[in-house]
Design an enzyme around this catalytic site. Structure first.
Site, PDB file in Angstrom:
ATOM      1  N   ARG A 142      -1.711  10.816   4.617  1.00 42.21           N
ATOM      2  CA  ARG A 142      -2.376  11.415   5.772  1.00 42.21           C
ATOM      3  C   ARG A 142      -3.389  12.434   5.266  1.00 42.21           C
ATOM      4  O   ARG A 142      -3.077  13.221   4.376  1.00 42.21           O
ATOM      5  CB  ARG A 142      -1.355  12.083   6.680  1.00 42.21           C
ATOM      6  CG  ARG A 142      -0.466  11.106   7.397  1.00 42.21           C
ATOM      7  CD  ARG A 142       0.545  11.833   8.305  1.00 42.21           C
ATOM      8  NE  ARG A 142       1.403  10.864   8.948  1.00 42.21           N
ATOM      9  CZ  ARG A 142       2.561  10.433   8.441  1.00 42.21           C
ATOM     10  NH1 ARG A 142       2.995  10.901   7.282  1.00 42.21           N
ATOM     11  NH2 ARG A 142       3.287   9.554   9.082  1.00 42.21           N
ATOM     12  N   HIS A 175       0.823  -1.207   0.000  1.00 43.50           N
ATOM     13  CA  HIS A 175       0.000   0.000   0.000  1.00 43.50           C
ATOM     14  C   HIS A 175       0.857   1.256   0.000  1.00 43.50           C
ATOM     15  O   HIS A 175       2.034   1.212   0.305  1.00 43.50           O
ATOM     16  CB  HIS A 175      -0.945   0.024   1.213  1.00 43.50           C
ATOM     17  CG  HIS A 175      -0.263   0.098   2.547  1.00 43.50           C
ATOM     18  ND1 HIS A 175      -0.050  -1.008   3.328  1.00 43.50           N
ATOM     19  CD2 HIS A 175       0.228   1.144   3.242  1.00 43.50           C
ATOM     20  CE1 HIS A 175       0.547  -0.652   4.447  1.00 43.50           C
ATOM     21  NE2 HIS A 175       0.736   0.656   4.418  1.00 43.50           N
ATOM     22  N   ASN A 183      -5.468  11.240  11.482  1.00 42.72           N
ATOM     23  CA  ASN A 183      -5.084  11.462  12.876  1.00 42.72           C
ATOM     24  C   ASN A 183      -6.052  12.483  13.455  1.00 42.72           C
ATOM     25  O   ASN A 183      -6.107  13.616  12.985  1.00 42.72           O
ATOM     26  CB  ASN A 183      -3.638  11.957  12.965  1.00 42.72           C
ATOM     27  CG  ASN A 183      -2.669  10.900  12.486  1.00 42.72           C
ATOM     28  OD1 ASN A 183      -2.641   9.799  13.000  1.00 42.72           O
ATOM     29  ND2 ASN A 183      -1.898  11.226  11.458  1.00 42.72           N
ATOM     30  N   GLU A 229       8.162   1.328   3.843  1.00 44.99           N
ATOM     31  CA  GLU A 229       7.935   0.386   4.936  1.00 44.99           C
ATOM     32  C   GLU A 229       8.137  -1.025   4.397  1.00 44.99           C
ATOM     33  O   GLU A 229       7.578  -1.386   3.369  1.00 44.99           O
ATOM     34  CB  GLU A 229       6.505   0.532   5.471  1.00 44.99           C
ATOM     35  CG  GLU A 229       6.177  -0.413   6.596  1.00 44.99           C
ATOM     36  CD  GLU A 229       4.742  -0.255   7.103  1.00 44.99           C
ATOM     37  OE1 GLU A 229       4.482  -0.652   8.240  1.00 44.99           O
ATOM     38  OE2 GLU A 229       3.883   0.263   6.337  1.00 44.99           O
TER      39      GLU A 229
END
Length: 146
Positions: free
Chosen positions: A9, A5, A66, A123
């Site tokens: 944000r 993926h 967030n 990541e």
């Protein structure tokens, strides 16, 4: 290696979902909410990728909302690309030998972060169960931000 993926944000989850789903046509595949850490993750897939994404958790776009943060500077709104790897320790050793800084070492045998030359986070996630903790990674500190 398998692409998993890309994370973005978002400042307004409803507005972002309207754009990505209603306008662009992506499909919501999965959603998680963490009350304690105060965030929501929404995973989206292109219509043709949705069946595979539901079955294999990839390829996806992860919208990260967030709850207490609504402004992102310095490119922090684009989070990272994620890849599953067969052996996270071997991949990190190969990258490190090539001069790549391991910003978040795979201390847990599961996850590591590196950055591209343009400072985009990558990541790396261990396929399947985490590997047992192993040196030199188990005691390696974080380097800079990831």
């Amino acid at each position: 290696m398998k692409f998993l993926h890309a994370m973005i944000r978002v400042a307004d989850l409803d507005q972002s979902l309207k754009f990505f789903c209603d306008v662009l046509g992506l499909k919501e595949v999965r959603r998680t909410q963490n009350e304690k850490a105060r965030y929501t993750l929404v995973y989206l897939a292109a219509p043709e990728d949705a069946p595979e994404a539901k079955e294999k958790d990839a390829p996806l776009i992860e919208l990260t909302y967030n709850w207490d943060e609504h402004e992102y500077a310095g490119g922090r709104n684009f989070g990272h690309l994620a890849f599953a790897v067969e052996n996270i320790y071997e991949v990190c050793a190969r990258l490190q030998a090539a001069g790549v800084t391991i910003n978040r070492p795979p201390r847990d045998g599961h996850m590591a972060f590196v950055r591209t030359p343009d400072m985009i986070s990558i990541e790396l996630l261990q396929k399947g169960a985490p590997l047992p903790p192993s040196e030199p990674w188990a005691s390696a500190p974080n380097v800079d931000s990831w």
